[in-house]
Design a protein around this motif. Sequence first.
Motif, PDB file in Angstrom:
ATOM      1  N   THR A 128       0.826  -1.214   0.000  1.00 31.01           N
ATOM      2  CA  THR A 128       0.000   0.000   0.000  1.00 31.01           C
ATOM      3  C   THR A 128       0.856   1.257   0.000  1.00 31.01           C
ATOM      4  O   THR A 128       0.632   2.189  -0.789  1.00 31.01           O
ATOM      5  N   GLU A 129       1.847   1.312   0.873  1.00 36.54           N
ATOM      6  CA  GLU A 129       2.704   2.495   0.958  1.00 36.54           C
ATOM      7  C   GLU A 129       3.518   2.676  -0.323  1.00 36.54           C
ATOM      8  O   GLU A 129       3.689   3.808  -0.805  1.00 36.54           O
ATOM      9  N   ILE A 130       3.996   1.583  -0.877  1.00 37.53           N
ATOM     10  CA  ILE A 130       4.796   1.657  -2.105  1.00 37.53           C
ATOM     11  C   ILE A 130       3.947   2.174  -3.258  1.00 37.53           C
ATOM     12  O   ILE A 130       4.368   3.055  -4.029  1.00 37.53           O
ATOM     13  N   LEU A 131       2.735   1.651  -3.393  1.00 38.30           N
ATOM     14  CA  LEU A 131       1.858   2.077  -4.479  1.00 38.30           C
ATOM     15  C   LEU A 131       1.423   3.533  -4.294  1.00 38.30           C
ATOM     16  O   LEU A 131       1.288   4.268  -5.283  1.00 38.30           O
ATOM     17  N   SER A 132       1.219   3.962  -3.070  1.00 37.52           N
ATOM     18  CA  SER A 132       0.847   5.352  -2.812  1.00 37.52           C
ATOM     19  C   SER A 132       1.968   6.296  -3.234  1.00 37.52           C
ATOM     20  O   SER A 132       1.720   7.345  -3.839  1.00 37.52           O
ATOM     21  N   ALA A 133       3.203   5.931  -2.915  1.00 35.53           N
ATOM     22  CA  ALA A 133       4.343   6.754  -3.311  1.00 35.53           C
ATOM     23  C   ALA A 133       4.489   6.777  -4.831  1.00 35.53           C
ATOM     24  O   ALA A 133       4.793   7.818  -5.436  1.00 35.53           O
ATOM     25  N   ASP A 134       4.250   5.632  -5.453  1.00 29.28           N
ATOM     26  CA  ASP A 134       4.320   5.541  -6.905  1.00 29.28           C
ATOM     27  C   ASP A 134       3.258   6.428  -7.548  1.00 29.28           C
ATOM     28  O   ASP A 134       3.512   7.132  -8.531  1.00 29.28           O
ATOM     29  N   ARG A 135       2.050   6.400  -6.995  1.00 31.75           N
ATOM     30  CA  ARG A 135       0.966   7.230  -7.519  1.00 31.75           C
ATOM     31  C   ARG A 135       1.299   8.721  -7.365  1.00 31.75           C
ATOM     32  O   ARG A 135       1.051   9.515  -8.284  1.00 31.75           O
ATOM     33  N   ALA A 136       1.861   9.099  -6.225  1.00 32.87           N
ATOM     34  CA  ALA A 136       2.208  10.499  -6.006  1.00 32.87           C
ATOM     35  C   ALA A 136       3.260  10.967  -7.007  1.00 32.87           C
ATOM     36  O   ALA A 136       3.182  12.090  -7.537  1.00 32.87           O
ATOM     37  N   ARG A 137       4.239  10.103  -7.284  1.00 29.90           N
ATOM     38  CA  ARG A 137       5.281  10.468  -8.252  1.00 29.90           C
ATOM     39  C   ARG A 137       4.695  10.618  -9.643  1.00 29.90           C
ATOM     40  O   ARG A 137       5.022  11.551 -10.383  1.00 29.90           O
ATOM     41  N   LEU A 138       3.790   9.708 -10.009  1.00 28.49           N
ATOM     42  CA  LEU A 138       3.158   9.790 -11.322  1.00 28.49           C
ATOM     43  C   LEU A 138       2.298  11.041 -11.425  1.00 28.49           C
ATOM     44  O   LEU A 138       2.326  11.744 -12.455  1.00 28.49           O
TER      45      LEU A 138
END
Length: 241
Positions: A128-138
Amino acid sequence: MMEGAGVELHFEARGAGSPVLLIHGLAADAAGFEAVVAGLSGRARTIVYDRRGYGASGAPEPYTATTVAEQAQDAAALLAGLGVERCLLVGVGFGALVGLDLIKRHPARVAGAVLLDPLLFAFVPEATEILSADRARLERCLRERGPADAVAEWLAGGVEGPAHARTRAAYRGVLADFAGLASWPVTRGELRRLPGPLVVLTGPDTPPHVRAAADALARLAPAARRRDDGDLLAAVEELLP
């Protein structure tokens, strides 16, 4: 070209023998399977296609999001149009989820499956945390660069060479896939009822949270075998009749 679930799908079928349907992942396309298709030459009928929004395949207007079920409907329509009643499935990343949905909905049509780096994060809390960070970067890239350049920057270092140029052109497919990552509702009970055989595959470059997803799937699916060598062709050959 073949009609999918409301869109035109670009596909290529080669050879004769047991059918093998190869489903590419996020930020990829059918061309990425060339080595596997060549390796199966003379031993199988390989079917590769560009999922909606990628390559020469169509996409609805506007196309901002997809679901695993929608992608599986495309794949099922392609198989039906080609007259394929039963096949071996190969799915990579997001394509592995599409393959799992096909197995769940149409078990009689699937002779077995090889699932490389399945993005099955429902059972991986740390993702969850990894995907959230990925979404924020995108999202930051989208604000600063626009969709095509944002996807190119987001994938920098992960997708290179000609594949990077093709993925940049298919930015709608990439963004729609990303939006659909969490769209597959599945329970542990459903995974425990999946028929086999299944090979759940990862490799040396598989990120830890994706490896954890593969481990969870292999533990739950009763007919699953786990491989960690990343050799997609060898895993397919393991299941060929």
